[in-house]
Design an enzyme around this catalytic site. Sequence first.
Site, mmCIF file in Angstrom:
data_model
loop_
_atom_site.group_PDB
_atom_site.id
_atom_site.type_symbol
_atom_site.label_atom_id
_atom_site.label_comp_id
_atom_site.label_asym_id
_atom_site.label_seq_id
_atom_site.Cartn_x
_atom_site.Cartn_y
_atom_site.Cartn_z
ATOM 1 N N ASP A 127 0.839 -1.023 -0.061
ATOM 2 C CA ASP A 127 -0.031 -0.013 0.033
ATOM 3 C C ASP A 127 0.982 1.346 -0.097
ATOM 4 O OD1 ASP A 127 -2.473 1.269 -0.153
ATOM 5 O OD2 ASP A 127 -2.886 1.176 2.036
ATOM 6 N N HIS A 134 -4.272 14.060 1.675
ATOM 7 C CA HIS A 134 -4.347 13.100 2.774
ATOM 8 C C HIS A 134 -3.200 12.970 3.633
ATOM 9 C CE1 HIS A 134 -5.505 9.458 5.068
ATOM 10 N NE2 HIS A 134 -4.360 9.110 4.747
ATOM 11 N N GLU A 199 -10.627 3.972 4.110
ATOM 12 C CA GLU A 199 -9.777 4.866 3.171
ATOM 13 C C GLU A 199 -10.034 4.579 1.516
ATOM 14 O OE1 GLU A 199 -5.480 4.059 4.245
ATOM 15 O OE2 GLU A 199 -5.713 5.632 5.796
ATOM 16 N N GLU A 201 -9.335 4.207 -1.943
ATOM 17 C CA GLU A 201 -8.077 3.978 -2.482
ATOM 18 C C GLU A 201 -8.601 3.559 -3.917
ATOM 19 O OE1 GLU A 201 -4.581 2.352 -0.666
ATOM 20 O OE2 GLU A 201 -5.050 2.849 1.159
ATOM 21 N N ASP A 233 -9.159 0.386 2.337
ATOM 22 C CA ASP A 233 -8.285 -0.009 3.384
ATOM 23 C C ASP A 233 -8.771 0.413 4.701
ATOM 24 O OD1 ASP A 233 -5.995 -0.581 4.796
ATOM 25 O OD2 ASP A 233 -4.739 1.163 3.982
ATOM 26 N N ARG A 237 -7.792 3.697 13.931
ATOM 27 C CA ARG A 237 -7.106 4.885 13.923
ATOM 28 C C ARG A 237 -6.203 5.030 15.163
ATOM 29 N NH1 ARG A 237 -5.977 5.865 8.720
ATOM 30 N NH2 ARG A 237 -7.881 6.574 7.677
ATOM 31 N N GLN A 240 -3.579 2.347 15.255
ATOM 32 C CA GLN A 240 -2.631 2.671 14.567
ATOM 33 C C GLN A 240 -1.642 3.732 15.150
ATOM 34 O OE1 GLN A 240 -4.350 4.752 10.910
ATOM 35 N NE2 GLN A 240 -2.147 5.141 9.980
ATOM 36 N N LYS A 253 -4.456 -2.215 10.305
ATOM 37 C CA LYS A 253 -4.833 -2.472 8.874
ATOM 38 C C LYS A 253 -4.987 -3.834 8.305
ATOM 39 C CE LYS A 253 -3.514 2.096 7.672
ATOM 40 N NZ LYS A 253 -4.336 2.933 6.694
ATOM 41 N N THR A 257 -9.333 -5.923 4.320
ATOM 42 C CA THR A 257 -9.250 -4.696 3.048
ATOM 43 C C THR A 257 -10.232 -5.048 1.753
ATOM 44 O OG1 THR A 257 -6.773 -4.385 3.590
ATOM 45 C CG2 THR A 257 -7.567 -3.685 1.218
ATOM 46 N N GLU A 373 -10.059 12.488 8.231
ATOM 47 C CA GLU A 373 -10.169 13.881 7.663
ATOM 48 C C GLU A 373 -11.303 14.716 7.775
ATOM 49 O OE1 GLU A 373 -7.776 13.184 3.755
ATOM 50 O OE2 GLU A 373 -8.296 11.386 4.436
HETATM 51 CA CA CA Z 1 -3.928 3.159 3.084
#
Ligand code: CA
Length: 428
Positions: A127, A134, A199, A201, A233, A237, A240, A253, A257, A373
């Site tokens: 990834d 971002h 996420e 992507e 993804d 948080r 993380q 993560k 996915t 975000e």
């Molecule tokens: Ca990602």
Amino acid sequence: MSAALTSLDATHAPDTRSWVESANAPDTDFPIQNLPFGRFRHNPLEPWQIGVAIGDRVLNLHATGLIDHHDMQRLMAAPVTERRALRLAIWEGLREGSALQKVWADALLRQTEVELGLPCEVGDYTDFYTGIHHATTVGKLFRPDNPLLPNYQWVPIGYHGRASSIGASGQQFHRPRGQTLKPGASVPDFGPTARLDYELEMAAWTGMGNALGAPVSIADAEEHIFGLTLLNDWSARDVQAWEYQPLGPFLAKNFATTVSPWLVTMEALAPFRAAFERPAADPQPLAYLDSAHNRSAGAIDVQLEVWLQTPAMRAAGSEGVRLSQSNLRDAYWTLAQLVTHHTVNGCNLRSGDVLGTGTLSGPKPEQGGSLLELSQGGKQPITLLNGETRTFLQDGDTVTLRGSCERAGARRIGFGDCRGTVLAARAL
Ligand code: CA
């Protein structure tokens, strides 16, 4: 050779119609100009077979006689000339007036009547982190005085992810548990994540691989990409934030996915290529990441959307609300640059490897490709149309990513849904 992937041929003509009537609907993701590849089966006891999406149907490719195997990696690893010939043959058989209609009609299935799986057996998963908007917004949350680290504009940042938990659209997963450090605490807690996020992507899927020790030049890089899907993804948080230093993402993560089921080929994306532009004040790519072709046509114009359906919306019969929009062009690096950089040290890519782009956020605050975000790090809940609020995802929430390409003079194509649902944490 990469120019072969950006040149147009008969298969791109916007006015061609198919004898499969649903492929002619203006809003279908799968007109005859798209022809993406995926895998389907009738039940879990049956092996996966290779299909091509056309309107609301799947064409069983083996049943047409165009291939004599069920191995998607093998199909993906073919040289560009073979890929183009196969696309042309499928197009010839599906276009209005084709002599093959009578025979191929028996090779068609309704998409709703089969299970759509991962498009191939997933190899390795990397990834990247190419969404500069971002990276800047998230960097500000973690490091207000130093949002974008100095290497960001020079080197495509990425990490090696985990392939085993990648699932096809429709994936459901339990809210993961993990270690988190509450604000002000010095000892971590253990429990279900309270800051579960998505996420937005895209993923590039490797076709032809490269030998270990043999880097892929920027001139050849696109030939090694078979096609693209959407990729979500999912991210915890709070896990993380506690675990990511010094080696990067890990358990925050790799619990799930989700990808969309159809590989939209580089050939199908040819009409939607765009210039790759860097602001003049930014560092320009080093020579090994630069070419005239990459500058003139290295980017791809894919419009992206995130939709959220809460349990209350589902109960009310609503398909949900759109949370944000962005574009693959918001990436700071092109797909060719990712392939070249990934292999520049001799690392070998193999057919079926997945390269995630990283979260694709637009330049405006409302274009964030994650709740982290949109909710400003969880400080500012967003209010949905039905009055509900979210800072992060709740149990029962379904997130759907959508992508499409539109341009004057070309037929609109889409990627199909990339949908996943959060279930309650499993009892330990
Ligand atoms: Ca990602």
